[in-house]
Design an enzyme around this catalytic site. Structure first.
Site, PDB file in Angstrom:
ATOM      1  N   VAL A   1    -114.952  68.737  23.149  1.00 22.61           N
ATOM      2  CA  VAL A   1    -115.094  70.099  23.675  1.00 22.61           C
ATOM      3  C   VAL A   1    -114.935  70.064  25.197  1.00 22.61           C
ATOM      4  O   VAL A   1    -115.697  69.385  25.899  1.00 22.61           O
ATOM      5  CB  VAL A   1    -116.459  70.703  23.281  1.00 22.61           C
ATOM      6  CG1 VAL A   1    -116.597  72.111  23.861  1.00 22.61           C
ATOM      7  CG2 VAL A   1    -116.627  70.718  21.766  1.00 22.61           C
ATOM      8  N   LYS A   2    -113.914  70.785  25.665  1.00 23.97           N
ATOM      9  CA  LYS A   2    -113.605  70.779  27.098  1.00 23.97           C
ATOM     10  C   LYS A   2    -114.246  72.003  27.743  1.00 23.97           C
ATOM     11  O   LYS A   2    -114.024  73.146  27.303  1.00 23.97           O
ATOM     12  CB  LYS A   2    -112.078  70.799  27.274  1.00 23.97           C
ATOM     13  CG  LYS A   2    -111.585  70.341  28.634  1.00 23.97           C
ATOM     14  CD  LYS A   2    -110.065  70.190  28.602  1.00 23.97           C
ATOM     15  CE  LYS A   2    -109.492  69.739  29.918  1.00 23.97           C
ATOM     16  NZ  LYS A   2    -108.018  69.780  29.924  1.00 23.97           N
ATOM     17  N   LEU A   3    -115.035  71.752  28.774  1.00 25.72           N
ATOM     18  CA  LEU A   3    -115.864  72.796  29.392  1.00 25.72           C
ATOM     19  C   LEU A   3    -115.589  72.853  30.891  1.00 25.72           C
ATOM     20  O   LEU A   3    -115.480  71.811  31.545  1.00 25.72           O
ATOM     21  CB  LEU A   3    -117.350  72.459  29.182  1.00 25.72           C
ATOM     22  CG  LEU A   3    -117.802  72.346  27.719  1.00 25.72           C
ATOM     23  CD1 LEU A   3    -119.018  71.440  27.602  1.00 25.72           C
ATOM     24  CD2 LEU A   3    -118.097  73.732  27.159  1.00 25.72           C
TER      25      LEU A   3
END
Ligand code: G3P
Length: 217
Positions: free
Chosen positions: A86-88
């Site tokens: 998950v890229k945040l």
């Protein structure tokens, strides 16, 4: 050093995978748009196709900028495939969401990092990867490699497990220099990887070997 390819183009992902040296893929909303992938369901379907095309981690970026939205989107992305990271974005809600996902054992990539302080926060939040944007710093006449060196120093001082993912890599010398200073991962276009193959002495040497072989046969 891990090699990721920074694209949403399936052909290029498959070409890099076929070389046998690919460790993963990173994407972002701009790269998705470049491939003409729009709409939530199409984007999720494209992530599934990317996961099927590569062995390794696939960074998928949330669009939400609030904590609740990031958690909701990140959970939907993570449910697609265990390869999903998950890229945040590096904002307060992103750091809070990073802590939430790392506590749950879901891999994270904190993106849009341009300072050591930001990288320190990402590590404190348990990020799997931190993405300093090398090329975009170079674009504004700031030393992107120096940022990566400084993050390396700070992470080593405290044995942080967060991996430094040199992002916004544009060319082969970025890759080589990142390797020299101990970046854990680099992500760049296919050309930054295949460019490493090239040397004129390799080409001329091979041509000579083949010509000499042909003389004797
Ligand atoms: O992974 C981040 C990267 O996609 C940014 O690259 O070339 O748009 O600065 P670039």
């Amino acid at each position: 050093m891990k090699f990721f390819i920074d694209t949403a183009n399936l052909e290029q992902i498959k070409e890099a995978q076929a070389l046998g040296i690919l460790d993963g893929v990173t994407t972002n909303p701009s790269l998705m748009a470049k491939e003409g992938i729009t709409g939530e369901e199409n984007i999720l379907q494209h992530y599934r196709a990317i996961c099927e095309s590569v062995d390794g981690d696939v960074s998928a970026e949330v669009i939400a900028t609030d904590y609740e939205g990031m958690v909701q989107q990140g959970e939907a992305l993570a449910a697609l495939n265990p390869q999903i990271v998950v890229k945040l974005p590096m904002i307060a809600a992103g750091i809070k969401a990073c802590k939430y996902f790392s506590d749950k054992g879901i891999k994270t990539n904190v993106t849009l990092v341009f300072s050591v302080g930001q990288a320190l926060l990402a590590a404190k939040a348990g990020a799997t990867y931190v993405s300093p944007f090398l090329g975009r710093l170079d674009d504004i006449s700031t030393d992107g490699l120096n940022l990566i060196e400084e993050i390396r120093l700070v992470y080593d001082n405290y044995d942080f497990g967060t991996q430094i993912l040199a992002a916004s890599v544009r060319h082969t010398m970025h890759v080589v220099n990142c390797a020299k200073i101990g970046a854990d991962v680099m992500t760049g276009p296919l050309s930054s990887i295949t460019g490493l193959l090239k040397h004129p002495l390799t080409d001329s040497g091979l041509a000579t070997f083949l010509a000499d072989y042909a003389k004797g046969n």
